[in-house]
Write a protein that holds these residues in place. Structure first.
Motif, PDB file in Angstrom:
ATOM      1  N   GLY A  52       1.702   9.295  -8.770  1.00 56.35           N
ATOM      2  CA  GLY A  52       1.260   8.354  -9.801  1.00 56.35           C
ATOM      3  C   GLY A  52       2.436   7.654 -10.458  1.00 56.35           C
ATOM      4  N   MET A  53       3.478   8.430 -10.779  1.00 58.60           N
ATOM      5  CA  MET A  53       4.661   7.840 -11.412  1.00 58.60           C
ATOM      6  C   MET A  53       5.340   6.851 -10.476  1.00 58.60           C
ATOM      7  SD  MET A  53       6.279  11.155 -13.159  1.00 58.60           S
ATOM      8  CE  MET A  53       7.064  10.881 -14.719  1.00 58.60           C
ATOM      9  N   ASN A  54       5.364   7.194  -9.198  1.00 63.23           N
ATOM     10  CA  ASN A  54       5.956   6.314  -8.205  1.00 63.23           C
ATOM     11  C   ASN A  54       5.219   4.971  -8.180  1.00 63.23           C
ATOM     12  OD1 ASN A  54       7.907   6.251  -5.826  1.00 63.23           O
ATOM     13  ND2 ASN A  54       6.003   5.566  -4.918  1.00 63.23           N
ATOM     14  N   THR A  55       3.882   5.036  -8.211  1.00 65.71           N
ATOM     15  CA  THR A  55       3.083   3.807  -8.236  1.00 65.71           C
ATOM     16  C   THR A  55       3.417   2.988  -9.484  1.00 65.71           C
ATOM     17  OG1 THR A  55       1.261   4.816  -7.021  1.00 65.71           O
ATOM     18  CG2 THR A  55       0.725   2.887  -8.338  1.00 65.71           C
ATOM     19  N   LEU A  56       3.489   3.675 -10.626  1.00 63.85           N
ATOM     20  CA  LEU A  56       3.771   2.970 -11.887  1.00 63.85           C
ATOM     21  C   LEU A  56       5.171   2.345 -11.885  1.00 63.85           C
ATOM     22  CD1 LEU A  56       2.215   5.537 -14.368  1.00 63.85           C
ATOM     23  CD2 LEU A  56       1.353   3.249 -13.876  1.00 63.85           C
ATOM     24  N   ALA A  57       6.119   3.056 -11.294  1.00 63.99           N
ATOM     25  CA  ALA A  57       7.489   2.530 -11.230  1.00 63.99           C
ATOM     26  C   ALA A  57       7.519   1.272 -10.361  1.00 63.99           C
ATOM     27  CB  ALA A  57       8.429   3.594 -10.678  1.00 63.99           C
ATOM     28  N   TYR A  58       6.881   1.354  -9.211  1.00 62.58           N
ATOM     29  CA  TYR A  58       6.844   0.207  -8.306  1.00 62.58           C
ATOM     30  C   TYR A  58       6.142  -0.967  -8.983  1.00 62.58           C
ATOM     31  CZ  TYR A  58       7.444  -1.627  -3.558  1.00 62.58           C
ATOM     32  OH  TYR A  58       7.861  -2.324  -2.466  1.00 62.58           O
ATOM     33  N   LEU A 108      14.005   7.069 -16.817  1.00 61.09           N
ATOM     34  CA  LEU A 108      14.892   6.126 -16.123  1.00 61.09           C
ATOM     35  C   LEU A 108      15.957   6.831 -15.287  1.00 61.09           C
ATOM     36  CD1 LEU A 108      15.452   3.399 -18.866  1.00 61.09           C
ATOM     37  CD2 LEU A 108      13.944   3.303 -16.878  1.00 61.09           C
ATOM     38  N   LYS A 109      16.369   8.006 -15.733  1.00 61.39           N
ATOM     39  CA  LYS A 109      17.479   8.684 -15.047  1.00 61.39           C
ATOM     40  C   LYS A 109      16.996   9.524 -13.864  1.00 61.39           C
ATOM     41  CE  LYS A 109      20.340   7.344 -18.338  1.00 61.39           C
ATOM     42  NZ  LYS A 109      21.122   6.110 -18.062  1.00 61.39           N
ATOM     43  N   GLU A 110      15.711   9.551 -13.659  1.00 65.46           N
ATOM     44  CA  GLU A 110      15.152  10.387 -12.586  1.00 65.46           C
ATOM     45  C   GLU A 110      15.316   9.688 -11.238  1.00 65.46           C
ATOM     46  OE1 GLU A 110      14.458  13.566 -11.536  1.00 65.46           O
ATOM     47  OE2 GLU A 110      13.427  13.670 -13.473  1.00 65.46           O
ATOM     48  N   LYS A 111      15.548  10.493 -10.207  1.00 67.31           N
ATOM     49  CA  LYS A 111      15.593   9.931  -8.852  1.00 67.31           C
ATOM     50  C   LYS A 111      14.171   9.612  -8.394  1.00 67.31           C
ATOM     51  CE  LYS A 111      19.788  11.443  -6.572  1.00 67.31           C
ATOM     52  NZ  LYS A 111      20.487  12.405  -7.454  1.00 67.31           N
ATOM     53  N   ILE A 112      14.046   8.513  -7.659  1.00 66.45           N
ATOM     54  CA  ILE A 112      12.735   8.099  -7.152  1.00 66.45           C
ATOM     55  C   ILE A 112      12.057   9.256  -6.409  1.00 66.45           C
ATOM     56  CG2 ILE A 112      11.560   6.509  -5.571  1.00 66.45           C
ATOM     57  CD1 ILE A 112      12.751   4.895  -7.766  1.00 66.45           C
ATOM     58  N   GLU A 118       0.846  -1.193   0.000  1.00 68.74           N
ATOM     59  CA  GLU A 118       0.000   0.000   0.000  1.00 68.74           C
ATOM     60  C   GLU A 118       0.888   1.253   0.000  1.00 68.74           C
ATOM     61  OE1 GLU A 118      -2.095   0.810   3.629  1.00 68.74           O
ATOM     62  OE2 GLU A 118      -3.851   1.508   2.544  1.00 68.74           O
ATOM     63  N   GLN A 119       1.910   1.246   0.854  1.00 68.27           N
ATOM     64  CA  GLN A 119       2.882   2.345   0.866  1.00 68.27           C
ATOM     65  C   GLN A 119       3.949   2.018  -0.160  1.00 68.27           C
ATOM     66  OE1 GLN A 119       2.304   4.889   2.760  1.00 68.27           O
ATOM     67  NE2 GLN A 119       0.750   4.037   4.135  1.00 68.27           N
ATOM     68  N   LYS A 120       3.873   2.703  -1.298  1.00 67.70           N
ATOM     69  CA  LYS A 120       4.789   2.353  -2.373  1.00 67.70           C
ATOM     70  C   LYS A 120       6.117   3.093  -2.210  1.00 67.70           C
ATOM     71  CE  LYS A 120       0.638   1.212  -4.642  1.00 67.70           C
ATOM     72  NZ  LYS A 120      -0.316   1.210  -3.528  1.00 67.70           N
ATOM     73  N   GLU A 121       6.886   2.675  -1.214  1.00 69.18           N
ATOM     74  CA  GLU A 121       8.133   3.384  -0.912  1.00 69.18           C
ATOM     75  C   GLU A 121       9.347   2.627  -1.438  1.00 69.18           C
ATOM     76  OE1 GLU A 121       8.052   4.009   3.270  1.00 69.18           O
ATOM     77  OE2 GLU A 121       6.428   5.472   3.105  1.00 69.18           O
ATOM     78  N   MET A 122      10.180   3.344  -2.177  1.00 64.63           N
ATOM     79  CA  MET A 122      11.429   2.763  -2.667  1.00 64.63           C
ATOM     80  C   MET A 122      12.572   3.651  -2.197  1.00 64.63           C
ATOM     81  SD  MET A 122      10.284   1.651  -6.502  1.00 64.63           S
ATOM     82  CE  MET A 122       9.394   3.145  -6.882  1.00 64.63           C
ATOM     83  N   TYR A 123      13.803   3.241  -2.519  1.00 62.54           N
ATOM     84  CA  TYR A 123      14.948   4.041  -2.094  1.00 62.54           C
ATOM     85  C   TYR A 123      14.930   5.371  -2.815  1.00 62.54           C
ATOM     86  CZ  TYR A 123      16.340  -0.326  -0.040  1.00 62.54           C
ATOM     87  OH  TYR A 123      16.343  -1.458   0.691  1.00 62.54           O
ATOM     88  N   ARG A 124      14.683   6.416  -2.066  1.00 62.74           N
ATOM     89  CA  ARG A 124      14.415   7.724  -2.654  1.00 62.74           C
ATOM     90  C   ARG A 124      15.572   8.281  -3.468  1.00 62.74           C
ATOM     91  NH1 ARG A 124      10.554  10.869  -0.870  1.00 62.74           N
ATOM     92  NH2 ARG A 124      11.841  12.714  -0.762  1.00 62.74           N
ATOM     93  N   TYR A 125      16.796   7.927  -3.074  1.00 63.41           N
ATOM     94  CA  TYR A 125      17.930   8.583  -3.727  1.00 63.41           C
ATOM     95  C   TYR A 125      18.508   7.787  -4.887  1.00 63.41           C
ATOM     96  CZ  TYR A 125      17.118  11.602   0.110  1.00 63.41           C
ATOM     97  OH  TYR A 125      16.477  12.443   0.973  1.00 63.41           O
ATOM     98  N   LEU A 126      17.895   6.635  -5.168  1.00 65.51           N
ATOM     99  CA  LEU A 126      18.306   5.886  -6.357  1.00 65.51           C
ATOM    100  C   LEU A 126      17.549   6.410  -7.569  1.00 65.51           C
ATOM    101  CD1 LEU A 126      18.403   2.140  -5.230  1.00 65.51           C
ATOM    102  CD2 LEU A 126      20.280   3.772  -5.381  1.00 65.51           C
TER     103      LEU A 126
END
Lengths: 261, 137
Positions: free
Chosen positions: A120-126, A110-114, A70-78
């Motif tokens: 919405g993009m974060n959800t799609l990436a996850y 692809l080159k953007e930091k998380i 539910e919490q779509k959290e990834m490594y923010r600085y990657l």
């Protein structure tokens, strides 16, 4: 059976979040757990994964799985790209090519930091990472959270095609229109319990709406009240009074309103 | 050659999706767009075209096969067999009867319905007859 849950119970302090829930997800099936916020959907999925310890009940998963939390959290600085390659190193069932294809389809840079991605993009990436896992069962908690309608449809269509390779899906949603298009089986969860569970088409055939004079009780779910009448959603066999067809929207609303704590 | 088929599914309708698919195929057969012996799209193709769940299409085809409308061909899909026209026509007439009863309930006179019927049927026949009726109305 890919996933089987029997009599799952989970309480937080004095609140029963999940109160005796049972269901099965078959091979090649899309199973949707639908319910209002706070119904216990996320707790159920977390118990299935072992992220929460169930008080009691039996959970069996046959095969491999991947999970969209539910919490779509990834490594923010990657960067997104780095995230893909990290996943590739960690998981053996991960198909980096597939992930990159999906990311391209979703137009994620692809080159953007998380950290710089929108919700919405974060959800799609996850989601791209989860769907790139070659597994038997995809467990997804609110997979379309924060998406615009076009992307939502795209994601729903991706989910729709998962069973074509014999894979199964278990996902939660609180939005009706998201299950109407793609789900095989819908379980409606209200206040920690499954109030109704069936094939979606069968569910539509099972219930009708009945208008009866105020005060006359019907064994079903009260949907609306007007000055003179009560409108119930009831099983066809219990129908009485002025009968009308009920769509899934009405069935859902009546069930959610009508289930006592 | 398998002709592709597209029609709109009303997901929000109280009519189950598999039933919408069944009815649509019967209509396509009745109007001659699909003929006996034609292959219908594969389950997966139709599911992709309509954006519906594969199992829903499978169910519609299975039921159409049980009714003798489609016939499964081993390993190749389904072909159109024959439409039970009588049954299809009957169910459509039932719908018509329901509609007429509603009209009667709200007090629409028989003359008005009759003239509507003439208009609609006149439209299907050749133009001259229709014009004639048009003047009459």
């Amino acid at each position: 059976m890919v996933l089987s849950v029997k009599n799952l119970v989970k309480s937080y302090r004095n609140k029963r979040a999940v109160d005796g829930v049972s269901f099965d997800v078959g091979k090649g099936q899309i199973f949707s757990l639908l319910g209002p916020n706070g119904a216990g959907k996320t707790t159920t999925i977390k118990c299935v994964l072992g992220l929460r310890k169930a008080d009691s009940g039996e959970i069996t998963i046959n095969g491999s799985y991947s999970y969209l939390p539910e919490q779509k959290e990834m490594y923010r600085y990657l960067t997104v790209e780095k995230m893909v390659h990290t996943n590739e190193r960690i998981s053996r069932s991960f198909d980096a090519k597939r992930a990159l294809d999906l990311l391209e389809e979703f137009q994620i840079p692809l080159k953007e930091k998380i950290a710089n991605l929108s919700h919405g993009m974060n959800t799609l990436a996850y989601l791209s990472l989860v769907l790139a896992e070659d597994v038997d069962l995809y467990l997804m908690d609110e997979p379309t959270w924060g998406l615009d309608p076009l992307m939502r449809n795209k994601v729903l269509d991706l989910i729709r095609t998962i069973p074509q390779n014999g894979k199964s899906v278990f996902y939660t949603s609180h939005i009706l229109s998201e299950v109407e298009k793609i789900a095989d089986i819908v379980a409606i969860m209200v206040k920690g319990r499954i109030a109704e569970m069936d094939n979606l088409d069968d569910l539509k055939e099972k219930y009708v709406a009945c208008a009866v004079p105020k005060g006359q009780r019907l064994s079903g779910y009260l949907y609306r009240s007007t000055k003179d009448e009560d409108i119930y959603v009831v099983k066809r066999s219990e129908a009485n009074g002025k009968i009308q067809p009920a769509d899934f929207d009405m069935i859902f609303e009546a069930l959610v309103k009508g289930v006592k704590a | 050659m398998v002709r592709s088929v597209w029609f709109k599914i009303d997901f929000a309708s109280h009519v189950p999706v598999y039933k919408q698919i069944k009815e649509k195929f019967k209509l396509l057969i009745l109007t001659g767009e699909l003929k006996p012996g034609d292959f219908v799209p594969s389950i997966r193709t139709l599911a992709d075209d309509l954006k519906v769940n594969v199992n829903t299409v499978a169910r519609a085809y299975r039921e159409l096969a049980m009714e003798g409308v489609l016939e499964p061909v081993r390993g190749e899909g389904y072909i159109v067999r024959q439409l039970n026209e009588e049954g299809f026509i009957r169910s459509n007439i039932e719908n018509f009867v329901d509609a007429v009863e509603r009209c009667k309930e709200v007090g629409i006179g028989i003359e008005r319905l009759m003239s509507l019927l003439k208009e609609i049927y006149g439209r299907r026949d050749d133009g001259s007859e229709r014009e004639e009726l048009g003047e009459e109305l």
